[in-house]
Design a protein around this motif. Structure first.
Motif, PDB file in Angstrom:
ATOM      1  N   GLN A  81     -34.084 -43.891 -68.634  1.00 21.00           N
ATOM      2  CA  GLN A  81     -32.912 -43.559 -67.836  1.00 21.00           C
ATOM      3  C   GLN A  81     -31.628 -43.661 -68.644  1.00 21.00           C
ATOM      4  O   GLN A  81     -30.541 -43.439 -68.119  1.00 21.00           O
ATOM      5  CB  GLN A  81     -32.854 -44.456 -66.601  1.00 21.00           C
ATOM      6  N   ASP A  82     -31.752 -43.953 -69.935  1.00 21.75           N
ATOM      7  CA  ASP A  82     -30.623 -43.979 -70.856  1.00 21.75           C
ATOM      8  C   ASP A  82     -29.958 -42.598 -70.844  1.00 21.75           C
ATOM      9  O   ASP A  82     -30.647 -41.580 -70.903  1.00 21.75           O
ATOM     10  CB  ASP A  82     -31.148 -44.309 -72.263  1.00 21.75           C
ATOM     11  N   PRO A  83     -28.627 -42.536 -70.774  1.00 25.36           N
ATOM     12  CA  PRO A  83     -27.952 -41.222 -70.737  1.00 25.36           C
ATOM     13  C   PRO A  83     -28.148 -40.390 -72.007  1.00 25.36           C
ATOM     14  O   PRO A  83     -27.955 -39.180 -71.984  1.00 25.36           O
ATOM     15  CB  PRO A  83     -26.479 -41.566 -70.531  1.00 25.36           C
ATOM     16  N   ARG A  84     -28.575 -41.002 -73.094  1.00 28.10           N
ATOM     17  CA  ARG A  84     -28.829 -40.241 -74.325  1.00 28.10           C
ATOM     18  C   ARG A  84     -30.151 -39.495 -74.268  1.00 28.10           C
ATOM     19  O   ARG A  84     -30.403 -38.603 -75.080  1.00 28.10           O
ATOM     20  CB  ARG A  84     -28.841 -41.180 -75.538  1.00 28.10           C
ATOM     21  N   ILE A  85     -31.007 -39.845 -73.313  1.00 27.89           N
ATOM     22  CA  ILE A  85     -32.307 -39.191 -73.171  1.00 27.89           C
ATOM     23  C   ILE A  85     -32.200 -38.153 -72.064  1.00 27.89           C
ATOM     24  O   ILE A  85     -31.922 -38.474 -70.919  1.00 27.89           O
ATOM     25  CB  ILE A  85     -33.413 -40.217 -72.872  1.00 27.89           C
ATOM     26  N   LYS A  86     -32.428 -36.902 -72.429  1.00 26.21           N
ATOM     27  CA  LYS A  86     -32.325 -35.786 -71.492  1.00 26.21           C
ATOM     28  C   LYS A  86     -33.667 -35.564 -70.805  1.00 26.21           C
ATOM     29  O   LYS A  86     -34.714 -35.951 -71.304  1.00 26.21           O
ATOM     30  CB  LYS A  86     -31.924 -34.510 -72.237  1.00 26.21           C
ATOM     31  N   ARG A  87     -33.617 -34.913 -69.664  1.00 23.41           N
ATOM     32  CA  ARG A  87     -34.829 -34.670 -68.886  1.00 23.41           C
ATOM     33  C   ARG A  87     -35.112 -33.170 -68.826  1.00 23.41           C
ATOM     34  O   ARG A  87     -34.218 -32.379 -68.545  1.00 23.41           O
ATOM     35  CB  ARG A  87     -34.650 -35.231 -67.487  1.00 23.41           C
ATOM     36  N   LEU A  88     -36.350 -32.786 -69.122  1.00 23.44           N
ATOM     37  CA  LEU A  88     -36.785 -31.396 -69.032  1.00 23.44           C
ATOM     38  C   LEU A  88     -37.537 -31.204 -67.726  1.00 23.44           C
ATOM     39  O   LEU A  88     -38.440 -31.973 -67.405  1.00 23.44           O
ATOM     40  CB  LEU A  88     -37.708 -31.035 -70.199  1.00 23.44           C
ATOM     41  N   ARG A  89     -37.155 -30.200 -66.986  1.00 25.20           N
ATOM     42  CA  ARG A  89     -37.796 -29.916 -65.706  1.00 25.20           C
ATOM     43  C   ARG A  89     -39.120 -29.187 -65.911  1.00 25.20           C
ATOM     44  O   ARG A  89     -39.228 -28.309 -66.756  1.00 25.20           O
ATOM     45  CB  ARG A  89     -36.882 -29.051 -64.829  1.00 25.20           C
ATOM     46  N   CYS A  90     -40.104 -29.559 -65.129  1.00 25.12           N
ATOM     47  CA  CYS A  90     -41.409 -28.907 -65.146  1.00 25.12           C
ATOM     48  C   CYS A  90     -41.533 -28.056 -63.880  1.00 25.12           C
ATOM     49  O   CYS A  90     -41.126 -28.491 -62.807  1.00 25.12           O
ATOM     50  CB  CYS A  90     -42.535 -29.939 -65.152  1.00 25.12           C
ATOM     51  N   ASP A  91     -42.124 -26.879 -64.010  1.00 23.75           N
ATOM     52  CA  ASP A  91     -42.273 -26.011 -62.842  1.00 23.75           C
ATOM     53  C   ASP A  91     -43.743 -25.834 -62.453  1.00 23.75           C
ATOM     54  O   ASP A  91     -44.118 -24.859 -61.842  1.00 23.75           O
ATOM     55  CB  ASP A  91     -41.622 -24.663 -63.102  1.00 23.75           C
ATOM     56  N   HIS A  92     -44.579 -26.786 -62.800  1.00 24.06           N
ATOM     57  CA  HIS A  92     -46.003 -26.699 -62.484  1.00 24.06           C
ATOM     58  C   HIS A  92     -46.403 -27.847 -61.571  1.00 24.06           C
ATOM     59  O   HIS A  92     -45.670 -28.817 -61.411  1.00 24.06           O
ATOM     60  CB  HIS A  92     -46.846 -26.729 -63.767  1.00 24.06           C
ATOM     61  N   LYS A  93     -47.597 -27.732 -61.001  1.00 24.49           N
ATOM     62  CA  LYS A  93     -48.103 -28.798 -60.136  1.00 24.49           C
ATOM     63  C   LYS A  93     -48.827 -29.829 -60.981  1.00 24.49           C
ATOM     64  O   LYS A  93     -49.364 -29.522 -62.040  1.00 24.49           O
ATOM     65  CB  LYS A  93     -49.069 -28.219 -59.112  1.00 24.49           C
ATOM     66  N   GLY A  94     -48.849 -31.056 -60.521  1.00 25.60           N
ATOM     67  CA  GLY A  94     -49.554 -32.120 -61.230  1.00 25.60           C
ATOM     68  C   GLY A  94     -48.613 -32.908 -62.124  1.00 25.60           C
ATOM     69  O   GLY A  94     -47.484 -32.511 -62.386  1.00 25.60           O
ATOM     70  N   THR A  95     -49.105 -34.033 -62.584  1.00 23.50           N
ATOM     71  CA  THR A  95     -48.275 -34.903 -63.411  1.00 23.50           C
ATOM     72  C   THR A  95     -48.968 -35.308 -64.704  1.00 23.50           C
ATOM     73  O   THR A  95     -48.646 -36.332 -65.276  1.00 23.50           O
ATOM     74  CB  THR A  95     -47.882 -36.184 -62.639  1.00 23.50           C
ATOM     75  N   TYR A  96     -49.936 -34.524 -65.177  1.00 22.82           N
ATOM     76  CA  TYR A  96     -50.600 -34.869 -66.426  1.00 22.82           C
ATOM     77  C   TYR A  96     -49.724 -34.400 -67.591  1.00 22.82           C
ATOM     78  O   TYR A  96     -49.617 -33.210 -67.877  1.00 22.82           O
ATOM     79  CB  TYR A  96     -51.994 -34.255 -66.491  1.00 22.82           C
ATOM     80  N   ALA A  97     -49.093 -35.320 -68.246  1.00 21.11           N
ATOM     81  CA  ALA A  97     -48.066 -35.010 -69.237  1.00 21.11           C
ATOM     82  C   ALA A  97     -48.618 -34.353 -70.493  1.00 21.11           C
ATOM     83  O   ALA A  97     -47.933 -33.525 -71.103  1.00 21.11           O
ATOM     84  CB  ALA A  97     -47.298 -36.275 -69.603  1.00 21.11           C
ATOM     85  N   ASP A  98     -49.830 -34.680 -70.901  1.00 15.70           N
ATOM     86  CA  ASP A  98     -50.382 -34.106 -72.130  1.00 15.70           C
ATOM     87  C   ASP A  98     -50.489 -32.589 -72.034  1.00 15.70           C
ATOM     88  O   ASP A  98     -50.093 -31.872 -72.952  1.00 15.70           O
ATOM     89  CB  ASP A  98     -51.740 -34.716 -72.449  1.00 15.70           C
ATOM     90  N   ASP A  99     -51.008 -32.079 -70.917  1.00 23.71           N
ATOM     91  CA  ASP A  99     -51.099 -30.635 -70.728  1.00 23.71           C
ATOM     92  C   ASP A  99     -49.711 -30.003 -70.722  1.00 23.71           C
ATOM     93  O   ASP A  99     -49.499 -28.932 -71.289  1.00 23.71           O
ATOM     94  CB  ASP A  99     -51.818 -30.297 -69.423  1.00 23.71           C
ATOM     95  N   CYS A 100     -48.783 -30.670 -70.077  1.00 25.47           N
ATOM     96  CA  CYS A 100     -47.410 -30.178 -70.006  1.00 25.47           C
ATOM     97  C   CYS A 100     -46.798 -30.054 -71.402  1.00 25.47           C
ATOM     98  O   CYS A 100     -46.173 -29.043 -71.726  1.00 25.47           O
ATOM     99  CB  CYS A 100     -46.582 -31.116 -69.140  1.00 25.47           C
ATOM    100  N   LEU A 101     -46.978 -31.071 -72.243  1.00 23.86           N
ATOM    101  CA  LEU A 101     -46.401 -31.044 -73.586  1.00 23.86           C
ATOM    102  C   LEU A 101     -47.052 -29.987 -74.467  1.00 23.86           C
ATOM    103  O   LEU A 101     -46.367 -29.314 -75.243  1.00 23.86           O
ATOM    104  CB  LEU A 101     -46.508 -32.423 -74.234  1.00 23.86           C
ATOM    105  N   VAL A 102     -48.356 -29.813 -74.346  1.00 23.38           N
ATOM    106  CA  VAL A 102     -49.043 -28.780 -75.127  1.00 23.38           C
ATOM    107  C   VAL A 102     -48.550 -27.399 -74.706  1.00 23.38           C
ATOM    108  O   VAL A 102     -48.264 -26.542 -75.557  1.00 23.38           O
ATOM    109  CB  VAL A 102     -50.578 -28.901 -74.985  1.00 23.38           C
ATOM    110  N   ASN A 103     -48.404 -27.168 -73.407  1.00 20.08           N
ATOM    111  CA  ASN A 103     -47.869 -25.888 -72.940  1.00 20.08           C
ATOM    112  C   ASN A 103     -46.430 -25.683 -73.395  1.00 20.08           C
ATOM    113  O   ASN A 103     -46.038 -24.566 -73.745  1.00 20.08           O
ATOM    114  CB  ASN A 103     -47.947 -25.797 -71.411  1.00 20.08           C
ATOM    115  N   LEU A 104     -45.654 -26.744 -73.405  1.00 19.84           N
ATOM    116  CA  LEU A 104     -44.263 -26.656 -73.833  1.00 19.84           C
ATOM    117  C   LEU A 104     -44.152 -26.201 -75.280  1.00 19.84           C
ATOM    118  O   LEU A 104     -43.378 -25.293 -75.597  1.00 19.84           O
ATOM    119  CB  LEU A 104     -43.573 -28.017 -73.645  1.00 19.84           C
TER     120      LEU A 104
END
Length: 150
Positions: A81-104
């Motif tokens: 939650q540090d303001p120096r860390i930005k957040r990237l929005r995901c537009d898919h269902k589910g919360t498995y981060a590994d798949d999300c990062l590989v797709n990214l």
């Protein structure tokens, strides 16, 4: 594969011209947790590793994983939650981060992936020219992966 130091941190430009300073580092749950355990300031350790300005990112999936892990990981959740860390929005269902990062990184080759997870590292290595940042010996290091050979 090469582990970078301050002198050769830009070596991966030979493989991927989309990655330029300021560097964009997308972190997974494991990387955030290891940073907390090793008492590292995430953004500062990234900048020390790359010897350049770095912008740290987390995806909605990483935040979701940290929330699901419960109170044991509340310090890691507070850290992102540090303001120096930005957040990237995901537009898919589910919360498995590994798949999300590989797709990214398959869709956008301008990111460095911050992970300490062996399985995710193996999957990211199959994407040409994507550097992997991890934590070793209480500091961040970058592994440069060249062209994948079949």
């Amino acid at each position: 594969m090469c582990v970078s130091s301050k002198n050769n941190a830009c070596m991966f430009n030979n493989y991927n011209m989309a990655i330029q300073a300021p560097y964009h580092v997308v972190m997974d749950t494991n990387f955030v947790n290891f940073s907390v355990k090793n008492k590292l300031d995430i953004v500062e350790s990234m900048m020390d590793c790359m010897a350049a300005v770095c912008t740290a990112y987390v995806t909605d999936c990483v935040v979701g994983e940290l929330e699901k892990l419960g109170s044991k990981f509340r310090v890691a959740l507070k850290t992102i939650q540090d303001p120096r860390i930005k957040r990237l929005r995901c537009d898919h269902k589910g919360t498995y981060a590994d798949d999300c990062l590989v797709n990214l990184v398959n869709n956008n080759k301008c990111y460095i992936i911050g992970t300490c997870d062996k399985e995710l590292k193996r999957r990211i290595r199959n994407v040409e020219g994507i550097p992997i940042m991890s934590i070793r010996q209480h500091r961040s290091v970058v592994q440069v992966v060249g062209v994948v050979r079949s």
